[in-house]
Design an enzyme around this catalytic site. Sequence first.
Site, PDB file in Angstrom:
ATOM      1  N   GLY A  59       0.869  -1.187   0.000  1.00 34.51           N
ATOM      2  CA  GLY A  59       0.000   0.000   0.000  1.00 34.51           C
ATOM      3  C   GLY A  59       0.902   1.233   0.000  1.00 34.51           C
ATOM      4  O   GLY A  59       1.827   1.333   0.828  1.00 34.51           O
ATOM      5  N   ARG A 100      10.109  -1.538  -4.915  1.00 29.26           N
ATOM      6  CA  ARG A 100       8.918  -1.646  -5.780  1.00 29.26           C
ATOM      7  C   ARG A 100       8.895  -0.427  -6.701  1.00 29.26           C
ATOM      8  O   ARG A 100       9.232   0.678  -6.272  1.00 29.26           O
ATOM      9  CB  ARG A 100       7.630  -1.726  -4.935  1.00 29.26           C
ATOM     10  CG  ARG A 100       7.551  -3.049  -4.160  1.00 29.26           C
ATOM     11  CD  ARG A 100       6.182  -3.314  -3.595  1.00 29.26           C
ATOM     12  NE  ARG A 100       5.188  -3.567  -4.614  1.00 29.26           N
ATOM     13  CZ  ARG A 100       3.878  -3.622  -4.346  1.00 29.26           C
ATOM     14  NH1 ARG A 100       3.440  -3.435  -3.107  1.00 29.26           N
ATOM     15  NH2 ARG A 100       3.012  -3.861  -5.310  1.00 29.26           N
ATOM     16  N   GLN A 210      -6.141  -8.426  -1.862  1.00 28.71           N
ATOM     17  CA  GLN A 210      -6.013  -7.390  -0.808  1.00 28.71           C
ATOM     18  C   GLN A 210      -7.381  -6.992  -0.250  1.00 28.71           C
ATOM     19  O   GLN A 210      -7.499  -6.664   0.926  1.00 28.71           O
ATOM     20  CB  GLN A 210      -5.323  -6.136  -1.368  1.00 28.71           C
ATOM     21  CG  GLN A 210      -3.837  -6.258  -1.578  1.00 28.71           C
ATOM     22  CD  GLN A 210      -3.499  -6.707  -2.984  1.00 28.71           C
ATOM     23  OE1 GLN A 210      -4.274  -7.374  -3.654  1.00 28.71           O
ATOM     24  NE2 GLN A 210      -2.312  -6.352  -3.441  1.00 28.71           N
ATOM     25  N   ASP A 251      -1.537   4.826  -6.309  1.00 27.60           N
ATOM     26  CA  ASP A 251      -0.110   4.507  -6.137  1.00 27.60           C
ATOM     27  C   ASP A 251       0.791   5.562  -6.757  1.00 27.60           C
ATOM     28  O   ASP A 251       1.897   5.801  -6.279  1.00 27.60           O
ATOM     29  CB  ASP A 251       0.204   3.129  -6.713  1.00 27.60           C
ATOM     30  CG  ASP A 251      -0.328   2.063  -5.777  1.00 27.60           C
ATOM     31  OD1 ASP A 251      -1.513   1.703  -5.896  1.00 27.60           O
ATOM     32  OD2 ASP A 251       0.424   1.646  -4.869  1.00 27.60           O
ATOM     33  N   ASN A 261      -3.340   2.708  -9.982  1.00 26.25           N
ATOM     34  CA  ASN A 261      -3.812   2.044  -8.761  1.00 26.25           C
ATOM     35  C   ASN A 261      -3.917   0.550  -9.076  1.00 26.25           C
ATOM     36  O   ASN A 261      -3.665   0.120 -10.212  1.00 26.25           O
ATOM     37  CB  ASN A 261      -5.150   2.638  -8.298  1.00 26.25           C
ATOM     38  CG  ASN A 261      -5.528   2.167  -6.904  1.00 26.25           C
ATOM     39  OD1 ASN A 261      -4.709   2.227  -5.983  1.00 26.25           O
ATOM     40  ND2 ASN A 261      -6.736   1.670  -6.722  1.00 26.25           N
TER      41      ASN A 261
HETATM   42  O1  MRU Z   1       0.312  -3.931  -4.542  1.00 19.34           O
HETATM   43  P1  MRU Z   1      -0.209  -3.184  -3.358  1.00 19.34           P
HETATM   44  O2  MRU Z   1      -1.013  -4.035  -2.429  1.00 19.34           O
HETATM   45  O3  MRU Z   1       0.876  -2.403  -2.657  1.00 19.34           O
HETATM   46  O4  MRU Z   1      -1.201  -2.131  -3.990  1.00 19.34           O
HETATM   47  C1  MRU Z   1      -1.927  -1.274  -3.167  1.00 19.34           C
HETATM   48  C2  MRU Z   1      -2.880  -0.416  -3.891  1.00 19.34           C
HETATM   49  O5  MRU Z   1      -2.982  -0.433  -5.101  1.00 19.34           O
HETATM   50  C3  MRU Z   1      -3.666   0.563  -3.070  1.00 19.34           C
HETATM   51  O6  MRU Z   1      -4.938   0.745  -3.606  1.00 19.34           O
HETATM   52  C4  MRU Z   1      -2.936   1.895  -3.120  1.00 19.34           C
HETATM   53  O7  MRU Z   1      -1.598   1.729  -2.712  1.00 19.34           O
HETATM   54  C5  MRU Z   1      -3.574   2.910  -2.275  1.00 19.34           C
HETATM   55  S1  MRU Z   1      -3.105   2.675  -0.602  1.00 19.34           S
HETATM   56  C6  MRU Z   1      -3.803   3.796   0.412  1.00 19.34           C
END
Ligand code: MRU
Length: 369
Positions: A59, A100, A210, A251, A261
């Site tokens: 996230g 990442r 998630q 993101d 996102n």
């Molecule tokens: O791959 P992830 O689980 O890190 O991706 C998370 C997301 O896409 C969330 O929607 C985004 O980071 C917003 S977090 C407040």
Amino acid sequence: MKIRIDGKTIDMRAVWLEDPTRGIVRMIDQRYLPWKLKFYDSISVKETFYAIKNFVVRGAPTIGGTAILGAYQAVLEAAQKPKKFLREFRRRIELLKKARPTAYNLFHALNTMYSHVIDLLESGESIPSIVSSARELATNYIEEEILEKNRRIGIHGERILDDGSRILTHCNAGALAAIDIGTATAPIYHAYEKGKRVVVYVDETRPWLQGARLTAWELSQQGIETYVISDNAAGYLMWLGEVDIVIVGADRIAINGDTANKIGTYKLALAAHDNKIPFYVATPTTTIDPTINSGKEIPIEERSEDEVHFVWGELDTGELSRVRITPQGVKARNPVFDITPSHLITGFITELGIIAPNEIRNLVSKLVQ
Ligand code: MRU
């Protein structure tokens, strides 16, 4: 976030600095949720890099918060070799940047610590004073750049939720993804605390789930009426008129408002547009990348195809197990983010208020001044 353990409710963040002197960073290990509440202690930059890369934490804002603590560990480790301090520090920051590629908050946090340390070195500060200043910066960054911004997103976003609102969200943009409170969930919590009735539809969010695993866990811990839906059900519920508003996180946001996102967000935005349902992105301004003009330039992470082939779950025996759901030998693709073009976004719920996509450019010029 409120977590219920053994009949007691405790308040916990997704990540925190457990031992400032030794640089121990403790995080809720999200790989085991919702089945087990386990913790991961990182005692080095390498372990923090591992944690971000391998979804111990995830996230965008939590990645940023973990990265700022990792950057503090970088200062502590470099301070062990005072003569080579800058080289050692820089090497560790560069490693963390590789954890990442998509979430801009990672780079925002690391660049913030990097510039701070360079300024201190240039002004001739001693290594011990750089260490204590880095620690202060890391703690303030979490309080102000993340938690305070989430709180404000909650205040601004609550105003667009009516009593009885049925909200659809994707992935996890809750406390686990943003250290506490969350971004997409902040308006929901705020509305709920003010006594508004809210119902949340949570996309399960294949392949890592998630939504089904984390958002459903968070919302149910808070006592909010929650329904997990398969990703494929979202469009139908919108068409039926059972969704009043979509709120997702982000993101990375380009200057033109295009937004990266979690994979699947784009399809949601298309369905929302076709059904005239407002589509909001709840995000701190630290997710806006001032160097990127449009979504085409945003690097999209592609993860292991095993995340598509296999699913984790809990057996009736309570054991965790991984099962294959695709035929042996078949290939898979796993891009984990997509781009929602700005014309499909109604507005951005930020700490500064609700902003239209075409206002991002102006905002960026003010923020970088
Ligand atoms: O791959 P992830 O689980 O890190 O991706 C998370 C997301 O896409 C969330 O929607 C985004 O980071 C917003 S977090 C407040």
